[in-house]
Design a protein around this motif. Sequence first.
Motif, PDB file in Angstrom:
ATOM      1  N   GLU A  49      43.889  49.132  43.524  1.00  0.00           N
ATOM      2  CA  GLU A  49      44.956  48.681  42.629  1.00  0.00           C
ATOM      3  C   GLU A  49      44.922  49.534  41.376  1.00  0.00           C
ATOM      4  N   ASN A  50      46.040  50.119  41.021  1.00  0.00           N
ATOM      5  CA  ASN A  50      46.126  50.931  39.802  1.00  0.00           C
ATOM      6  C   ASN A  50      45.046  52.011  39.747  1.00  0.00           C
ATOM      7  N   GLU A  51      44.840  52.692  40.863  1.00  0.00           N
ATOM      8  CA  GLU A  51      43.852  53.774  40.974  1.00  0.00           C
ATOM      9  C   GLU A  51      42.407  53.308  40.809  1.00  0.00           C
ATOM     10  N   ASN A  52      42.165  51.999  40.846  1.00  0.00           N
ATOM     11  CA  ASN A  52      40.815  51.440  40.787  1.00  0.00           C
ATOM     12  C   ASN A  52      40.490  50.756  42.107  1.00  0.00           C
ATOM     13  N   TYR A  53      39.196  50.670  42.406  1.00  0.00           N
ATOM     14  CA  TYR A  53      38.731  49.988  43.608  1.00  0.00           C
ATOM     15  C   TYR A  53      37.962  48.737  43.207  1.00  0.00           C
ATOM     16  N   TYR A  54      38.264  47.629  43.863  1.00  0.00           N
ATOM     17  CA  TYR A  54      37.643  46.348  43.558  1.00  0.00           C
ATOM     18  C   TYR A  54      36.974  45.771  44.807  1.00  0.00           C
ATOM     19  N   ASN A  55      35.833  45.152  44.617  1.00  0.00           N
ATOM     20  CA  ASN A  55      35.195  44.368  45.662  1.00  0.00           C
ATOM     21  C   ASN A  55      35.784  42.974  45.488  1.00  0.00           C
ATOM     22  N   ARG A  56      36.807  42.659  46.279  1.00  0.00           N
ATOM     23  CA  ARG A  56      37.610  41.449  46.054  1.00  0.00           C
ATOM     24  C   ARG A  56      37.357  40.383  47.123  1.00  0.00           C
ATOM     25  N   LEU A  57      37.089  39.179  46.648  1.00  0.00           N
ATOM     26  CA  LEU A  57      36.999  38.007  47.502  1.00  0.00           C
ATOM     27  C   LEU A  57      38.404  37.416  47.598  1.00  0.00           C
ATOM     28  N   VAL A  58      38.825  37.066  48.802  1.00  0.00           N
ATOM     29  CA  VAL A  58      40.124  36.426  48.987  1.00  0.00           C
ATOM     30  C   VAL A  58      39.936  35.104  49.715  1.00  0.00           C
ATOM     31  N   PHE A  59      40.644  34.093  49.244  1.00  0.00           N
ATOM     32  CA  PHE A  59      40.662  32.774  49.863  1.00  0.00           C
ATOM     33  C   PHE A  59      42.101  32.539  50.285  1.00  0.00           C
ATOM     34  N   VAL A  60      42.318  32.443  51.586  1.00  0.00           N
ATOM     35  CA  VAL A  60      43.666  32.337  52.144  1.00  0.00           C
ATOM     36  C   VAL A  60      43.875  30.929  52.696  1.00  0.00           C
ATOM     37  N   GLU A  61      44.913  30.270  52.220  1.00  0.00           N
ATOM     38  CA  GLU A  61      45.244  28.930  52.693  1.00  0.00           C
ATOM     39  C   GLU A  61      46.360  29.002  53.737  1.00  0.00           C
TER      40      GLU A  61
END
Length: 76
Positions: free
Chosen positions: A34-46
Amino acid sequence: SEVAETMNGETITWLKALSKTKNVAIVGSLVIKENENYYNRLVFVEPNGTLTTYDKRHTFTLAGEHKVYTAGTKKI
């Protein structure tokens, strides 16, 4: 960068569909660009399609995460 996706990418799309089909919540993490940055992202999907996310704030410096990932700024 080879494994990174966007929030509109294949994995998020698949998680949303699976969550809806099985009528279960699913949680997992992936690399998001996102926006040229990398994130270790947790996602919770309902099942209704709602997504809650958390970007890891404290990167593991001994493993070099701070060289790859941008730290999140929000607390859970």
